[in-house]
Write an enzyme that holds these catalytic residues in place. Sequence first.
Site, PDB file in Angstrom:
ATOM      1  CG  ASP A   8       1.086   0.177  -5.517  1.00 50.88           C
ATOM      2  OD1 ASP A   8       1.627  -0.795  -4.657  1.00 50.88           O
ATOM      3  OD2 ASP A   8       0.870   0.104  -6.586  1.00 50.88           O
ATOM      4  CD  GLU A  67       1.965  -3.944  -2.359  1.00 58.96           C
ATOM      5  OE1 GLU A  67       0.809  -4.178  -3.049  1.00 58.96           O
ATOM      6  OE2 GLU A  67       2.755  -3.713  -3.197  1.00 58.96           O
ATOM      7  CG  ASP A 139       1.354   2.052 -10.249  1.00 55.98           C
ATOM      8  OD1 ASP A 139       1.839   1.061  -9.889  1.00 55.98           O
ATOM      9  OD2 ASP A 139       1.719   2.691 -11.389  1.00 55.98           O
TER      10      ASP A 139
END
Length: 190
Positions: A8, A67, A139
């Site tokens: 991420d 992502e 996160d």
Amino acid sequence: MAIILGIDPGSRVTGYGVIRQAGRHLEYLGSGVIRTSVTDLPTRLKRIYMGVNEIILQYQPDMFAIEEVFLAKNANSALKLGQARGAAIVAAVNHDLPVFEYAARLVKQTVVGIGSADKIQVQDMVTRILTLSEKPQADAADALAIAITHAHSLQHAFHVTNSAQATEKPEKTTALLKARYSRGRFRLKI
């Protein structure tokens, strides 16, 4: 059996999550965050690159999932996020890992069942899916959710191709996904 590293990305905090997939079973291997200081951006990007590199050396993943960049109202923030993604992707490519990208909405839809889920919902579901004793940092949970989404995509690919041996051969799975999706990048958007 495949080890999947989920990332991420963020210019200040980059989450990572590592899982092992064996058929339908997912095993938690590790997670955490790479924190950068408030120094200049090039130094932060170097820290992200080096941090991801260390994680790859430690866990020896077979696949790398990250992502995608979302469209932000602030163009400067989107550019910094794109640069952070680039630093992480370069670390993966330097280790010859196949890179797969997922939209945030798809990750939330896959893990929570709602594309507009918030971070707490993602943390809760990641904790349940991986049967963790405590919630990972936000996160890190997002990174684990990305890895789970990739594992789900692999299961779908196995189902579509009806390949029973693919779960034991990540290189075969990677070749299959590369053949099905352009340039080795798995892109689904909801």
